[in-house]
Design an enzyme around this catalytic site. Structure first.
Site, mmCIF file in Angstrom:
data_model
loop_
_atom_site.group_PDB
_atom_site.id
_atom_site.type_symbol
_atom_site.label_atom_id
_atom_site.label_comp_id
_atom_site.label_asym_id
_atom_site.label_seq_id
_atom_site.Cartn_x
_atom_site.Cartn_y
_atom_site.Cartn_z
ATOM 1 N N SER A 187 73.405 -12.141 19.613
ATOM 2 C CA SER A 187 73.735 -13.018 18.513
ATOM 3 C C SER A 187 72.517 -12.469 17.628
ATOM 4 C CB SER A 187 73.642 -14.597 18.554
ATOM 5 O OG SER A 187 72.173 -14.897 19.164
ATOM 6 N N THR A 188 72.532 -12.877 16.374
ATOM 7 C CA THR A 188 71.409 -12.600 15.632
ATOM 8 C C THR A 188 70.240 -13.083 15.844
ATOM 9 O OG1 THR A 188 72.314 -14.304 13.916
ATOM 10 C CG2 THR A 188 73.047 -11.946 13.816
#
Length: 557
Positions: free
Chosen positions: A21-22
């Site tokens: 994920s970011t």
């Protein structure tokens, strides 16, 4: 003893799934390290990797991820026997999502293996998997809450958060002697002052943008064209008065209409002003000047959907010449027009479209009259739909031929893949060559499947069945009874319900109305509620489900 060839054929086919994920979470693996570990695991266990599925930068809070969707689709095609994933939280952050995907794959006879903790079907291991999923959810919530509280604490105690300052300031890193702080960037500060002065003089974001472009003043990233939103952000940032705020907004979930979103919470909402935390800044703009600009902005600002003039087709008109939207625009003579938005999108560069303005009343009346004529007369409506079906039917042979060729290509690729495995089995090519070639074949395969699906959707629109005609007759009957009583606002609501877009060639004064008629309809659908609102279900234009039928109208203005 098994031969080398028999040994290879007995290998289990594996798929690899990896996600990052970011969020830069502690101990989180990178995509590269995840994939490398998974490859080594497959090699140790004698698995033949068929495909690698990677979602780079996608949140684990949602299941709508491109690579995961592709994996689930390919599972139905029996492309692999086992799916290898680094850990349950790489599959999904929510326990319920983990369970859903794992159960779906198991029903298709596919085993799911997690590297950090292999899970069997025993009650104890299933319980452990559930606990791991819940812990992943808890850990994420804990990290987010700690981060939020840490930032709030830093803002309250030190009066500064983050190393990316607003335009007009530099961030000076902290040292052993002092904390980090914001310092005025003299060059950018002069631009900030200029933007405020220009707006007070010109009272238009567009004109300010034009003036900045003329003077060759660049954005922080070096661009010559300033976005309206950037100028507006400068004009409304209280930091320039020496008093900025942290914790002004919060993330919220919004409906974007997009199938895939890297993060779930894509919107922002202002918090209660009591929650705002003041941040120290050096003053650039005088407070009186700032207040004056805010007052001008408020006077000129019109909430979305609010307009002095009424535009029946607002938001639906596309330019036939350049593809941009037409927007409503009032003139000093009291007459309103539709005008191609190309000049705004290209601004301050020259526009690239020669589409003329057209009187809004003329276009609105012509389109409304054509729609009324079509939806109140079943013969006209069926005629229009049949014309469209005939156009598609003319191309049906071409569609069939293209579909046949694509299926042949798909079969050839399948044969090539089998041949490739044989070459690898016979020791003629190495594992690296096998993997590289397989990836290329899979890419071709996916593109062909996508095109075959598009052709199938087009073919569904070709035939007019008796049941469809019966429903169209019912639709026209209801419209004939009720359409004359619609108010101006209800007409707009009705058009937005049926029409996907109006493609306008204003120079030739012709328009094409493209819309969808509901096949299944009941008497209550277009009834008027006590509040005066029409009862019509909403839907996304451009997405035509099975219970809608496409129509096209040619309109002369």
């Amino acid at each position: 003893m098994l031969s080398f060839k028999e040994d290879i054929k007995s290998m289990r086919k594996a798929a690899i799934y990896a996600r990052v994920s970011t969020e830069k979470q502690e101990k989180e693996k990178t995509i590269e390290s995840q994939i490398e570990e998974l490859r080594r695991f497959c090699e140790r266990n004698g698995f033949l990797i068929i495909k690698e599925y990677v979602d780079d930068g996608w949140s684990g809070e949602t299941l709508a991820r491109p690579a995961l969707d592709q994996l689930r689709d390919d599972a139905s095609k029996k492309l692999f026997d086992v799916v290898c994933i680094h850990s349950p939280d790489r599959l999904a952050r929510k326990f319920i999502y983990q369970g859903l995907v794992i159960e779906e794959l198991k029903k298709k006879g596919i085993e799911v293996i997690f590297l950090n903790r292999p899970i069997s079907d025993t009650p104890e291991d299933q319980l452990l998997l559930g606990v791991q999923g819940l812990i992943a959810e808890y850990e994420k919530a804990k990290i987010l809450e700690r981060t939020r509280r840490g930032r709030v604490h830093k803002a309250k105690e030190k009066g500064i958060v983050g190393s990316v300052p607003p335009y007009g300031y530099n961030y000076i890193k902290k040292s052993r002697e002092r904390e980090g702080y914001y310092e005025v960037n003299e060059k950018e500060a002069e631009v900030v002052k200029l933007i405020f002065d220009l707006y007070l003089k010109l009272q238009s974001l567009h004109q300010v943008k034009k003036e900045l472009y003329k003077r060759g003043i660049r954005t922080r990233k070096g661009g010559l064209i300033w976005a309206d939103s950037t100028i507006h952000r400068v004009l409304t940032n209280e930091a320039y008065t020496g008093r900025g705020y942290y914790n002004r907004t919060q993330s919220i979930e919004t409906e974007t209409g997009k199938k895939y979103r890297k993060t779930v919470k894509t919107g922002r909402r202002l918090r209660d002003r009591k929650e705002w935390i003041p941040i120290r800044f050096s003053k650039i703009i005088d407070e009186e000047k700032f207040k004056l600009v805010q007052e001008l902005l408020r006077k000129r600002f019109k909430p979305f959907g609010k307009s002095k003039n009424f535009y029946l087709l607002s938001g639906l008109i596309k330019c036939a010449r350049c593809g941009y939207n037409f927007c409503g625009e009032g003139k000093g003579d009291g007459v309103s027009y539709y005008r191609c938005n190309n000049r705004h999108r290209k601004y301050p560069l020259p526009k690239t479209c020669d589409a003329r303005m057209i009187r809004a009343r003329e276009l609105d009346d012509a389109v409304w009259e054509a729609i009324v004529k079509a939806v109140t007369n079943k013969d006209i409506l069926i005629s229009h739909i049949k014309q469209l079906a005939d156009k598609l039917e003319e191309n049906e042979r071409e569609l069939e031929e293209r579909s046949r060729k694509l299926k042949e290509e798909l079969n050839k690729i399948s044969q090539k893949k089998e041949k490739l495995i044989e070459l690898y089995t016979d020791g003629i090519i190495g594992k690296d060559q096998l993997t590289a070639k397989m990836k290329n074949y899979e890419k071709e395969e996916n593109e062909i499947i996508r095109e075959i699906t598009e052709i199938s959707m087009k073919k569904e629109q070709i035939s007019l069945k008796p049941k469809v005609i019966e429903n169209l007759e019912k639709f026209c009957k209801i419209m004939k009874e009720r359409i004359s009583s619609l108010t101006q606002e209800h007409r707009q609501q009705f058009i937005r319900y049926l029409v996907e877009k109006v493609i306008l060639d204003s120079n030739k004064r012709v328009a094409k109305v493209i819309g969808y008629i509901p096949i299944g309809i009941n008497e209550e659908l277009f009834s008027q509620s006590e509040s005066g609102i029409l009862s019509m279900p909403s839907w996304n234009h451009g997405q035509c489900p099975n219970n809608w039928f496409k129509f096209e109208l040619e309109v002369k203005i």
